[in-house]
Write a protein that holds these residues in place. Structure first.
Motif, PDB file in Angstrom:
ATOM      1  N   ILE A 105      35.919 -46.416   6.462  1.00  0.00           N
ATOM      2  CA  ILE A 105      35.946 -47.841   6.808  1.00  0.00           C
ATOM      3  C   ILE A 105      37.350 -48.443   6.701  1.00  0.00           C
ATOM      4  O   ILE A 105      37.722 -49.316   7.474  1.00  0.00           O
ATOM      5  N   VAL A 106      38.126 -48.016   5.713  1.00  0.00           N
ATOM      6  CA  VAL A 106      39.432 -48.660   5.474  1.00  0.00           C
ATOM      7  C   VAL A 106      40.615 -47.761   5.850  1.00  0.00           C
ATOM      8  O   VAL A 106      41.530 -48.185   6.544  1.00  0.00           O
ATOM      9  N   GLY A 107      40.607 -46.540   5.383  1.00  0.00           N
ATOM     10  CA  GLY A 107      41.742 -45.660   5.634  1.00  0.00           C
ATOM     11  C   GLY A 107      41.939 -44.728   4.460  1.00  0.00           C
ATOM     12  O   GLY A 107      41.201 -44.810   3.466  1.00  0.00           O
ATOM     13  N   ASN A 108      42.912 -43.833   4.560  1.00  0.00           N
ATOM     14  CA  ASN A 108      43.075 -42.880   3.453  1.00  0.00           C
ATOM     15  C   ASN A 108      44.364 -43.091   2.659  1.00  0.00           C
ATOM     16  O   ASN A 108      44.676 -42.330   1.763  1.00  0.00           O
ATOM     17  N   GLU A 109      45.116 -44.149   2.973  1.00  0.00           N
ATOM     18  CA  GLU A 109      46.232 -44.536   2.103  1.00  0.00           C
ATOM     19  C   GLU A 109      45.867 -45.892   1.549  1.00  0.00           C
ATOM     20  O   GLU A 109      46.023 -46.919   2.220  1.00  0.00           O
ATOM     21  N   LEU A 110      45.341 -45.892   0.331  1.00  0.00           N
ATOM     22  CA  LEU A 110      44.680 -47.104  -0.166  1.00  0.00           C
ATOM     23  C   LEU A 110      45.393 -47.765  -1.339  1.00  0.00           C
ATOM     24  O   LEU A 110      45.984 -47.105  -2.184  1.00  0.00           O
ATOM     25  N   SER A 226      26.590 -55.595 -12.482  1.00  0.00           N
ATOM     26  CA  SER A 226      27.261 -55.015 -11.312  1.00  0.00           C
ATOM     27  C   SER A 226      28.772 -55.138 -11.468  1.00  0.00           C
ATOM     28  O   SER A 226      29.262 -55.980 -12.226  1.00  0.00           O
ATOM     29  N   MET A 227      29.481 -54.291 -10.747  1.00  0.00           N
ATOM     30  CA  MET A 227      30.945 -54.340 -10.775  1.00  0.00           C
ATOM     31  C   MET A 227      31.453 -54.532  -9.352  1.00  0.00           C
ATOM     32  O   MET A 227      30.756 -54.159  -8.399  1.00  0.00           O
ATOM     33  N   ASN A 228      32.610 -55.127  -9.221  1.00  0.00           N
ATOM     34  CA  ASN A 228      33.196 -55.236  -7.883  1.00  0.00           C
ATOM     35  C   ASN A 228      34.687 -55.013  -7.937  1.00  0.00           C
ATOM     36  O   ASN A 228      35.331 -55.311  -8.945  1.00  0.00           O
ATOM     37  N   CYS A 229      35.201 -54.478  -6.844  1.00  0.00           N
ATOM     38  CA  CYS A 229      36.629 -54.141  -6.783  1.00  0.00           C
ATOM     39  C   CYS A 229      37.063 -54.106  -5.318  1.00  0.00           C
ATOM     40  O   CYS A 229      36.318 -53.632  -4.462  1.00  0.00           O
ATOM     41  N   ARG A 230      38.256 -54.613  -5.068  1.00  0.00           N
ATOM     42  CA  ARG A 230      38.747 -54.667  -3.683  1.00  0.00           C
ATOM     43  C   ARG A 230      39.670 -53.483  -3.357  1.00  0.00           C
ATOM     44  O   ARG A 230      40.427 -53.040  -4.221  1.00  0.00           O
ATOM     45  N   PHE A 231      39.578 -53.066  -2.115  1.00  0.00           N
ATOM     46  CA  PHE A 231      40.436 -51.985  -1.609  1.00  0.00           C
ATOM     47  C   PHE A 231      41.035 -52.414  -0.280  1.00  0.00           C
ATOM     48  O   PHE A 231      40.399 -53.157   0.478  1.00  0.00           O
ATOM     49  N   LYS A 232      42.216 -51.934   0.034  1.00  0.00           N
ATOM     50  CA  LYS A 232      42.831 -52.182   1.340  1.00  0.00           C
ATOM     51  C   LYS A 232      43.810 -51.058   1.650  1.00  0.00           C
ATOM     52  O   LYS A 232      44.188 -50.293   0.755  1.00  0.00           O
ATOM     53  N   SER A 233      44.214 -51.036   2.895  1.00  0.00           N
ATOM     54  CA  SER A 233      45.205 -50.067   3.307  1.00  0.00           C
ATOM     55  C   SER A 233      46.567 -50.468   2.706  1.00  0.00           C
ATOM     56  O   SER A 233      46.914 -51.654   2.705  1.00  0.00           O
TER      57      SER A 233
END
Lengths: 271, 136
Positions: A105-110, A226-233
């Motif tokens: 969904i996002v990419g592989n360099e995160l 629950s836990m939440n965490c953001r990811f991006k390229s």
């Protein structure tokens, strides 16, 4: 636009675009168990509670509200958050629980959020509410996604809701009419359109934080964890949450690493 | 209790500007949370590239355990100078913290992490912006 993605990636991307979220069974159960075990041991440590080995962790977490005083809830939450974020392995396990889908969904360099958030919503508690919002409206970059991991089964008001993309389009076109003067008014206008997420422990939710989402008072009989965490390229645009202070690179690839360190050779003017 | 001298900027760094009293509060708060003794902050000269005050604090470190930065982007801009400074901190078995990034430098591995974040931050203005994607 050219699209060389494989067919399974295309399918997942289409679903994500259409629903605004995806729920999947983790393919790394060991990592997920590590996360839950760490939370349970942190509760034991901070709240002076003992998880009886003959009872399941699920039950221990679900009945948490019966074991603590309500006014201590936020204090406990902060102490547990500090403990999990001090654990060097915790973030890595969190990432591994969702890695496969993040790569699609996002990419592989995160880049990953530096601190993982924890939500504890005890029944009928109105002190931990998150009114309807889109993270972009408060400064996040639209290039981020949220990975939301439940530690117990979540359903109805024990879970969270999200406004589907087709409904959001209507809101976007006529925002002032929908939003009114408060988030409460806004929610009242969309509450019949939102999708309540049903998700069990063992599953991972990844959602588009640009879509309005939130929670209400938990009217079920169990505590939500629950836990939440953001990811991006790594190299996509950042919003108000910057590299270093909020995000850190976790899967920088060697070509990028070499490129970042590359220097053009110097030409000596005398030669 | 470990003694820490604060370090603040009176100029912009990486396009950011933070009032000094706010930098001071953030450093003090970090010390409080981590049980460090806060020894007031020294303010770097406003001339661009100046690290004179930082060097002075470093020379005083025999009476200190560490240096408390507001942000890691207040480290020397030049790669070599930055690396040399961080290496000196580690070699002398001192530490430095960066309050905004909630990060404490105490080993060579930490230097690598700081360098990577610096390099990415520097390259980001050259990366595509949201509007550029629309033209692809």
């Amino acid at each position: 636009m050219i699209d060389f993605k494989e067919s399974y990636e295309k399918k997942l991307s289409k679903d994500f675009k259409k629903k605004g979220y995806l729920i999947f069974n983790t393919n790394d159960t060991a990592s997920l168990n590590y996360l839950r075990d760490k939370i349970v041991s942190s509760i034991e440590r901070t709240c002076n509670l003992n998880h009886k080995k003959n009872k399941s962790k699920e039950e221990f977490l679900n009945t948490f509200h019966k074991k603590i005083k309500k006014h201590n809830l936020n204090n406990h939450r902060l102490k547990i958050i500090n403990l999990i974020n001090k654990d060097r392995k915790f973030k890595e396990k969190y990432f591994h629980s969702a890695k496969k889908l993040l790569y699609t969904i996002v990419g592989n360099e995160l880049s990953m959020q530096t601190r993982i958030n924890l939500s504890i919503q005890t029944p009928k508690d109105n002190s931990s509410l998150l009114p309807v919002h889109s993270d972009i409206w408060s400064g996040d970059s639209p290039f981020e996604v949220v990975v939301w991991i439940p530690l117990v089964n979540c359903y109805k008001t024990k879970a969270m809701y999200i406004l589907p993309p087709n409904e959001y389009k209507k809101v976007e076109k006529n925002f002032s009419k929908y939003s009114g003067n408060s988030s409460k008014e806004f929610f009242s206008k969309i509450k019949k359109k939102v999708k309540w997420i049903h998700i069990d422990f063992g599953q991972i939710l990844i959602f588009n934080q640009a879509l309005p989402h939130g929670n209400v008072v938990n009217f079920e009989k169990e505590t939500r964890w629950s836990m939440n965490c953001r990811f991006k390229s790594i190299f996509s645009p950042y919003g108000d949450k910057k590299i270093g202070e909020f995000f850190e690179p976790i899967t920088l690839k060697v070509a990028s690493e070499l490129a970042l360190k590359y220097k053009l050779p110097q030409i000596d003017e005398k030669s | 209790m470990k003694k820490v001298r604060g370090y603040m900027f009176s100029r912009n760094f990486m396009g950011e500007r933070v009032p000094q009293h706010i930098q001071n509060q953030v450093i003090r708060n970090f010390c409080f949370q981590n049980n460090f003794q806060y020894m007031l902050s020294a303010v770097e000269y406003s001339m661009s590239n100046s690290s004179l005050i930082l060097n002075q604090i470093f020379n005083e470190t025999k009476n200190l355990d560490g240096i408390g930065f507001y942000s890691l982007f207040q480290l020397p801009k030049k790669e070599e100078a930055r690396y040399k400074f961080l290496k000196k901190i580690v070699n002398k078995k001192k530490f430095a913290f960066f309050a905004v990034e909630d990060f404490i430098l105490s080993s060579s591995k930490d230097i690598e992490k700081i360098e990577t974040i610096w390099l990415i931050k520097k390259i980001l203005p050259k990366c595509l912006e949201a509007k550029d994607f629309k033209n692809v």
